[in-house]
Design a protein around this motif. Structure first.
Motif, short mmCIF file in Angstrom:
data_model
loop_
_atom_site.label_atom_id
_atom_site.label_comp_id
_atom_site.label_asym_id
_atom_site.label_seq_id
_atom_site.Cartn_x
_atom_site.Cartn_y
_atom_site.Cartn_z
N MET A 147 0.83 -1.20 0.00
CA MET A 147 0.00 0.00 0.00
C MET A 147 0.86 1.26 0.00
SD MET A 147 -2.95 1.16 2.73
CE MET A 147 -1.76 1.30 4.08
N VAL A 148 1.87 1.29 0.85
CA VAL A 148 2.74 2.47 0.94
C VAL A 148 3.46 2.72 -0.37
CG1 VAL A 148 4.81 3.39 2.06
CG2 VAL A 148 3.02 2.32 3.44
N MET A 149 3.98 1.68 -1.01
CA MET A 149 4.70 1.84 -2.28
C MET A 149 3.79 2.39 -3.37
SD MET A 149 7.86 1.13 -1.83
CE MET A 149 7.66 1.87 -0.20
N ALA A 150 2.57 1.89 -3.45
CA ALA A 150 1.63 2.36 -4.47
C ALA A 150 1.29 3.84 -4.26
CB ALA A 150 0.36 1.51 -4.45
N LEU A 151 1.05 4.23 -3.01
CA LEU A 151 0.70 5.63 -2.73
C LEU A 151 1.87 6.56 -2.98
CD1 LEU A 151 -1.47 5.16 0.50
CD2 LEU A 151 -2.25 5.58 -1.84
N LEU A 152 3.10 6.13 -2.68
CA LEU A 152 4.27 6.98 -2.95
C LEU A 152 4.45 7.19 -4.45
CD1 LEU A 152 6.92 5.68 -0.37
CD2 LEU A 152 5.81 7.93 -0.42
N LEU A 153 4.29 6.14 -5.24
CA LEU A 153 4.41 6.29 -6.68
C LEU A 153 3.31 7.18 -7.25
CD1 LEU A 153 5.46 2.74 -7.96
CD2 LEU A 153 6.77 4.86 -8.09
N ALA A 154 2.11 7.05 -6.71
CA ALA A 154 1.02 7.92 -7.15
C ALA A 154 1.37 9.38 -6.89
CB ALA A 154 -0.28 7.54 -6.42
N LEU A 155 1.93 9.67 -5.72
CA LEU A 155 2.33 11.04 -5.39
C LEU A 155 3.39 11.56 -6.36
CD1 LEU A 155 2.19 13.46 -3.44
CD2 LEU A 155 3.93 12.32 -2.04
N LEU A 156 4.37 10.73 -6.68
CA LEU A 156 5.43 11.13 -7.62
C LEU A 156 4.87 11.38 -9.02
CD1 LEU A 156 8.24 8.66 -6.49
CD2 LEU A 156 8.29 11.16 -6.28
N ILE A 157 3.93 10.56 -9.44
CA ILE A 157 3.35 10.75 -10.77
C ILE A 157 2.52 12.02 -10.82
CG2 ILE A 157 1.75 9.78 -12.47
CD1 ILE A 157 2.62 6.99 -11.44
N PHE A 158 1.70 12.24 -9.80
CA PHE A 158 0.87 13.45 -9.79
C PHE A 158 1.70 14.72 -9.74
CE2 PHE A 158 -2.68 10.68 -8.04
CZ PHE A 158 -3.46 10.81 -9.16
#
Length: 426
Positions: free
Chosen positions: A102-113
């Motif tokens: 979960m943490v990895m997916a949310l961090l990548l989402a933040l970087l993409i946004f």
């Protein structure tokens, strides 16, 4: 040995159709419901991630490298993780691994946004998810029989496969449309949030107190497990067949974005459709096992699936028609799930209870690890030679010859009934 601490007493079981009989166990229903949501998120991110890597690098090598980074920890850690799953509460392992994903997916989402994502970010996240997967998969596989008991095991595995492959239809199709419209970020965000469904289900389970087995070193347990797998002919041959299937048959998957864009002239949405079509064939196989698995000639169907899979994959590499590619991918999906589900069931029904975590650790090492490393090898060769379809087609042909040899050995093996120790009942 840990007890099957989560099998529900008979008076708490629901009356359900025979095809859904694993759902009569409350704890399994909680896991099933969580996975129903989380698998959609997983496949949305997997689809978006492939397109993201291709957009950032435009290189087939990086598609294989990211897949290998996610599988390398599985190769290294699956065997000790399987031994650990035989010694500690499996729910605890699953909570830790789900939280990491979960943490990895949310961090990548933040970087993409924030438009700050780079390919090395995806590489590190894939490595962390791979570490989590190495510990999650043997624990989850061994946990299933404790949730439903031996009689409902095949039905539970088939239901899990149905959920996963239903999600493989919905997830890639939705992700393809989302990526084409808004970019990859929303797919990563949804995946991160969807993991909460699994975590919630695990926390709501009513489990018996965990009873730890006699204390022994992890290395000693691993040695015992490998010795058992080496000397049990049936288990050894099953593992060799699934290893061949994963090395030669699943290595093409990281290259699917390349096939979609450069071979079949499709965009992100077309890639999502291809992935969903493959999942549709897999879903048909899972539903067949769920609905009529007790009446199927399992050994015969598994043999047909093993031998036809490589030929179908070779035919896929030769086509340049999008519609024919869809049909072949659907057939590949059907054969692949028949191989995986029936082999998984045969293994779990054959091994003794105190070896299950270790055997499933090796099984998941092969399915989740070896196939991805093979994908990196195949991607590297394709990058050098520049002809991806030719490389994949020749690789599949070699795999078919190996599978034929193993099939002959399987047919010659005496089919003595394995000694299977029954699970204690609640």
């Amino acid at each position: 040995m840990s007890s099957p601490h989560s099998i529900s007493p008979p008076h708490r079981r629901l009356r359900v159709p025979h095809a859904l009989r694993a759902l009569r166990h409350r704890n399994y229903r909680l896991l099933f419901a969580g996975q129903l949501i989380a698998h959609i998120g997983f496949w949305m991110q997997a689809t978006a991630q492939g397109w993201l890597v291709l957009r950032l690098t435009d290189a087939p090598f990086w598609l294989g490298a990211i897949a290998a980074a996610q599988s390398l920890p599985v190769l290294i850690l699956s065997a000790p993780a399987g031994a650990l799953a035989d010694r500690v509460p499996k729910r605890t392992l699953l909570l830790v691994t789900q939280g990491t994903a979960m943490v990895m997916a949310l961090l990548l989402a933040l970087l993409i946004f924030s438009d700050a994502v780079r390919v090395w970010h995806v590489l590190i996240a894939a490595l962390m998810v791979g570490i989590a997967s190495a510990f999650e998969n043997p624990a989850r596989q061994a946990f299933t029989i404790e949730l439903v008991g031996r009689d409902d095991l095949m039905n539970a595995i088939a239901l899990d496969s149905t959920v996963m492959n239903g999600a493989r239809i919905i997830g890639p199709a939705v992700a393809g449309a989302v990526v084409a419209a808004t970019g990859e970020g929303p797919a990563f965000l949804f995946n991160g949030l969807s993991v909460l469904a699994v975590i919630g289900g695990l926390l709501m389970m009513r489990l018996r107190q965990f009873v730890a087995p006699p204390r022994r070193s992890n290395w000693q347990q691993m040695r015992e497990g490998f010795a058992y797998m080496r000397h049990d002919v049936r288990v050894r041959l099953l593992l060799l067949q699934i290893t061949t299937h994963c090395i030669f048959g699943l290595a093409y998957f990281p290259l699917m974005p390349y096939f979609a864009r450069n071979v079949l002239s499709a965009d992100a949405q077309g890639f999502g459709i291809l992935a969903a079509t493959n999942a549709a064939g897999a879903l048909v196989a899972a539903l067949m096992i769920t609905l009529v698995g007790d009446r199927l000639p399992r050994a015969g169907i598994r043999s047909v699936a093993l031998l036809s899979y490589m030929l179908l994959l070779g035919a896929f590499t030769l086509t340049r028609s999008f519609e024919l590619a869809m049909a072949l991918l659907a057939a590949i999906g059907w054969a692949g799930i028949m191989v995986l589900t029936l082999t998984n069931t045969l293994l779990q029904m054959t091994v003794p209870d105190d070896m299950r975590g270790r055997v499933m650790g090796v099984y998941m090492l092969v399915v989740m690890g070896v196939s991805q490393v093979s994908g990196l090898f195949l991607s590297s060769i394709a990058d050098v030679l520049g002809n991806v379809p030719l490389v994949v087609g020749c690789w599949a042909l070699v795999g078919w010859f190996v599978q034929v040899y193993l099939f002959v050995l399987w047919r010659r093996m005496p089919y003595a009934t394995p000694q299977i120790a029954p699970l204690p009942r609640a």
